[in-house]
Design a protein around this motif. Structure first.
Motif, short mmCIF file in Angstrom:
data_model
loop_
_atom_site.label_atom_id
_atom_site.label_comp_id
_atom_site.label_asym_id
_atom_site.label_seq_id
_atom_site.Cartn_x
_atom_site.Cartn_y
_atom_site.Cartn_z
N LEU A 183 0.83 -1.21 0.00
CA LEU A 183 0.00 0.00 0.00
C LEU A 183 0.87 1.26 0.00
N LEU A 184 1.96 1.20 0.76
CA LEU A 184 2.85 2.37 0.78
C LEU A 184 3.47 2.57 -0.61
N GLY A 185 3.86 1.48 -1.26
CA GLY A 185 4.39 1.56 -2.62
C GLY A 185 3.38 2.22 -3.55
N HIS A 186 2.12 1.83 -3.39
CA HIS A 186 1.05 2.47 -4.16
C HIS A 186 1.05 3.98 -3.92
N GLY A 187 1.06 4.36 -2.65
CA GLY A 187 1.00 5.79 -2.31
C GLY A 187 2.19 6.56 -2.85
N LEU A 188 3.37 5.96 -2.74
CA LEU A 188 4.58 6.65 -3.24
C LEU A 188 4.56 6.75 -4.76
N ALA A 189 4.00 5.73 -5.42
CA ALA A 189 3.91 5.79 -6.89
C ALA A 189 2.93 6.88 -7.31
N VAL A 190 1.85 7.04 -6.56
CA VAL A 190 0.90 8.11 -6.87
C VAL A 190 1.60 9.47 -6.73
#
Ligand code: FCB
Length: 443
Positions: A196-203
């Protein structure tokens, strides 16, 4: 007669490891699925994605196939180990070139690309350093995503960060049935948070580039129903719902983890600012729907004190119940409980035991399945859900993870010996729906 709104998109979906093959070509590095599928006993009959549908070499034919079917949009995934063979640092231009060529071909054919950045093929070098249990992997993912944004940019109108983080985390780290094959609940909770953090950082990286494109995440959502109206069963179903759905919805849309997930120790890996990043505004929501689960209380189950009951009624070849009404309910639930953002059904489809006879596949069960699920999408739309598209899983029969090649989900049959593609009856039916934007359905 059922008619779809003019802006509704009809698409098909695939993922890199499931179709591309060419695992050692043009500088691609190994992924966790190469290692897992080559480990004896992990996949049915020892099947691997080494060749798969050979799409890496046949992508032009596959784009033509989609064009012939009239498909409006194609959801594919980008293989991280083709872009960064070591997971970090060095960028393999040949890998980017492949997706560049694919996108050129799609745009030329008038098909809108939808690209998923992570559909489970983590570079093995990152797994060697703990994979998703290591917080650094989230940062590495955002760096990789940024390389993709820089190169493919606005030519991809919609990006999806992560496909089904639930499956990556739980099947990969708790059940051990998917790569990397761990059975460790602590690792699962950490991996889930870092996905989920990877998702947020990619956004965050995406917003930094000011592209005209959109970004979202795809979750697999399950319709959870209590097996009876007994309070114990209802409470068990609520706990199962936390585990199957809310674990990956609450943080993204409400910046918090459910109490039950906190009780599993997630606070130990959450750092200040993580939940703000994870809940950064999105442009759309992706929903994959396959199953409904009936849940009963079960004191012997240590984690959830709940048991999944067998599906009711008709089943697919995967053993999953056919429950189109569950799709209406999950779409309405996203809208009522979480967000009014546009929703795309980024996967829906079924495996059935297809028989190739005299060059044709009469897969009526699949046609009926798709028809009923499209009807569900329309019902949800009429009920006020802003659902904008439906992507059939899958364009092609392909490598169905631990199930290998035995489970055929394609609209198009693949003869794995010759790589010949044969559109099934359901593909022809789907082409008709896309062409007319309507279908008749007998209730
Ligand atoms: C989903 C996956 C997809 C495919 C379908 C059948 O969970 O995202 O890759 O395997 O199931």
């Amino acid at each position: 007669m059922s008619e779809f709104p003019p802006n509704f998109v009809f698409g098909v979906a695939t993922s890199a490891y499931q179709i591309e093959g060419a695992v050692e070509e043009d500088g691609r590095g190994p992924s966790i699925w190469d290692v897992f599928s080559h480990t004896p006993g992990k996949t049915a009959r020892g099947d691997t994605g080494d060749v798969a549908c050979d799409h890496y070499h046949r992508y032009l034919d596959d784009v033509q196939l989609m064009k012939d079917l009239g498909v409006q949009s194609y959801r594919f995934s980008i293989s991280w180990p083709r872009i960064q063979p070591e997971g970090v640092g060095r960028v393999n231009e040949a890998g980017l070139d492949f997706y560049d060529r694919l996108i050129d071909a799609l745009l030329e054919a008038g098909i809108e690309p939808m690209a998923t950045l992570y559909h489970w093929d983590l570079p093995q070098t990152l797994q060697d350093r703990g994979g998703w249990t290591n917080r650094d992997t989230a940062k590495a993912f955002a760096d990789y995503a940024d390389v993709v944004f820089a190169r493919l940019g606005g030519r991809v109108p919609r990006y999806i960060t992560v496909n089904e983080p639930w499956c990556s985390a739980v099947l990969g780290h708790a059940f051990g049935t998917h790569a990397p094959g761990l059975q460790d609940f602590g690792a699962t909770v950490a991996a889930a948070h870092h996905l989920l953090l990877g998702h947020g950082l990619a956004v965050e990286a995406f917003r930094g580039r000011n592209l005209a494109s959109q970004i979202g995440i795809t979750n697999i959502l399950t319709d959870v129903l209590p097996a009876s109206s007994r309070v114990e069963d209802e409470e068990a179903a609520a706990r199962m719902d936390v585990f199957l759905n809310r674990w990956f919805l609450d943080p993204v849309f409400q910046a918090s983890y459910p109490e039950e997930i906190r009780a599993l120790g997630v606070d130990g890996v959450v750092q200040t600012g993580d939940l703000e990043r994870i809940s950064a505004p999105l442009d759309f929501v992706g929903v994959n729907y396959y199953q409904r689960q009936y849940v009963a209380a079960n004191r012997e189950d240590p984690l959830l004190r709940a048991a999944l009951l067998p599906p009711r009624g008709e089943r697919t070849a995967s053993g999953w119940g056919v429950e189109p009404d569950g799709l209406v309910r999950v779409l309405q639930r996203v809208t009522s409980d979480y967000t009014k953002l546009p929703i795309y059904v980024t996967e829906s489809g079924a495996a059935f035991a297809d028989v190739l006879e005299e060059g044709v596949i009469h897969d009526d069960k699949r046609t009926t399945y798709l028809e009923r699920h499209l009807q569900a999408v329309l019902a949800a739309s009429v009920a006020g859900t802003d659902v904008r598209g439906y992507y059939v899983w899958s364009l092609l029969d392909n490598f169905e993870w631990a199930e290998g090649y035995d489970k055929r989900f394609g609209l198009v049959y693949v003869d794995y010996d010759t790589q010949v593609r044969i559109p099934k009856d359901s593909a022809l039916w789907f082409a008709g729906v896309v062409g007319s934007r309507t279908f008749d359905r007998e209730d």
